[in-house]
Write an enzyme that holds these catalytic residues in place. Structure first.
Site, short mmCIF file in Angstrom:
data_model
loop_
_atom_site.label_atom_id
_atom_site.label_comp_id
_atom_site.label_asym_id
_atom_site.label_seq_id
_atom_site.Cartn_x
_atom_site.Cartn_y
_atom_site.Cartn_z
N TYR A 144 26.09 -29.15 -45.47
CA TYR A 144 26.23 -28.23 -44.34
C TYR A 144 25.72 -28.88 -43.06
CZ TYR A 144 25.75 -23.81 -41.74
OH TYR A 144 25.83 -22.80 -40.81
N ASN A 173 19.59 -18.22 -36.98
CA ASN A 173 19.77 -17.17 -38.01
C ASN A 173 20.24 -15.85 -37.41
OD1 ASN A 173 17.72 -19.18 -38.97
ND2 ASN A 173 18.03 -18.02 -40.86
N GLN A 208 6.73 -19.64 -44.00
CA GLN A 208 7.80 -20.29 -43.22
C GLN A 208 8.38 -19.26 -42.24
OE1 GLN A 208 8.09 -19.30 -46.37
NE2 GLN A 208 10.20 -19.17 -47.10
#
Ligand code: NAD
Ligand code: UDP
Length: 310
Positions: A144, A173, A208
């Site tokens: 990707y 995102n 994260q």
């Protein structure tokens, strides 16, 4: 009336983009091979005589007279892009070549949906467009990440060598209605798990970070970018408000009133530890910034998932 081609038009983001372009009075052709998208995503547009849905794989050339192209075709969730990694690379690279060739022939403006993944696991924070990234070229995300990096290189070189009018955006995102319930992305996973009172699966210790953008803000940014003159990008399009994955899990549990418990599972290989867009360039060149806070976007997304599950 402009004729606008949207590759990946039956996907999550593509379907919102097609809807918006039609609402603004354009004629839209959506191309899709239905790998991770579906007719259901655009079924509400099929009655519109200015909307055409074409089953087509972007690794093959496509011929049409169009004014603008938005190149979104590419599976975006790790589960989908890792299912057939070679095909993912072909889609990004051959898809870019075919769409750039079309843009060159018909003199169309062309926008590439690139990604924050070009920064890999970044050691510059927040990520600014001039940062070259930290990508593992042989890791499980590379099909990707490297496919998208190669597509950026193709775009820039078609611009330099052939004068194609290119626009490159790096999308961070993005979430919203029409995400697939089972595509493994964190927002859809947590909402579906919470609505079904199942365990919420936090990978790693949940420290994260990601910065979540509501899909309507992204579509605004895409349209603003297409309108720019003498600006090719790349430009970050994302919401700079950064959350840990654990904070997201807690927020989803609270907003759904769920009885779910958080469980910790192993962190996938090469999972970036932090991600936050620097959006000064987008503000300056596109007069754009995101408007929808996470709580508001999650509310709409939870409402959507309530209609499709249970
Ligand atoms: P999605 O998987 O819902 O949409 C991708 C669409 O492309 C699907 O409809 C799929 O069927 C189609 N497609 C895949 N391979 C194809 C091929 N070879 N030929 C024709 N169609 C093909 O994902 P999305 O979240 O809507 O992402 C759209 C674009 O935005 C992708 O290019 C993705 O890389 C980019 N992007 C998304 C995010 C995000 O957070 N959602 C972040 C960064 C970049
Ligand atoms: N993640 C998680 N639980 C899940 C799905 C994802 O903790 O059920 C984590 C994942 O490891 C990553 C973050 O959430 O750290 C975002 O994952 P996603 O696949 O949505 O996006 P990407 O990693 O491509 O940014």
């Amino acid at each position: 009336m402009k004729t606008i081609l949207v590759t990946g038009g039956a996907g999550f983001i593509g379907s919102h983009l097609c809807e918006r372009l039609l609402n603004e009075g354009n004629s839209v052709i959506a191309l899709d091979n239905f790998f991770s998208g579906s007719k259901e995503n655009v079924v509400h547009l099929l009655q519109n005589p200015y909307f055409e849905l074409v089953r087509h794989d972007v690794t093959m050339p496509f011929f049409a007279e169009v004014d603008e192209i938005y190149n979104l075709a590419c599976p975006a969730s790790p589960i989908h892009y890792q299912y057939n990694p070679i095909k993912t690379i072909k889609t990004s690279v051959m898809g870019a070549i075919n769409m750039l060739g079309l843009a060159k022939r018909v003199k169309a403006k062309i926008l590439q949906a690139s990604t924050s993944e070009v920064y890999g696991d970044p050691d510059v924070h927040p990520q600014v467009e001039s940062y070259w990234g930290n990508v593992n070229p042989i890791g499980i995300r590379s099909c990707y990440d490297e496919g998208k990096r190669c597509a950026e290189s193709l775009f820039v070189n078609y611009n330099h060598q052939n004068n194609v009018d290119i626009k490159v955006i790096r999308i961070f995102n993005t979430y919203g209605p029409r995400m697939l319930p089972n595509d493994g992305r964190v927002v859809s996973n947590f909402i579906v798990q919470a609505l079904q009172n199942q365990n919420i699966t936090v990978y790693g210790d949940g420290s994260q970070t990601r910065s979540f953008q509501f899909v309507d803000d992204l579509v605004d940014g895409m349209l603003q970018m297409m309108k720019t003159e003498n600006f090719t990008g790349p430009v970050n399009i994302g919401n700079p408000r950064e959350f840990t994955i654990l904070e997201l899990a807690e927020m989803v549990i609270k907003m759904t009133g769920s009885k779910s418990k958080i469980v910790f599972e192993p962190l996938p290989q090469d999972d970036p530890t932090q991600r936050q867009p620097e959006i000064t360039l987008a503000k300056e060149k596109l007069d754009w910034e995101p408007k929808v806070p996470l709580e508001e976007g999650l509310k709409k997304t939870i409402a959507y998932f309530k209609t499709i599950i249970n």
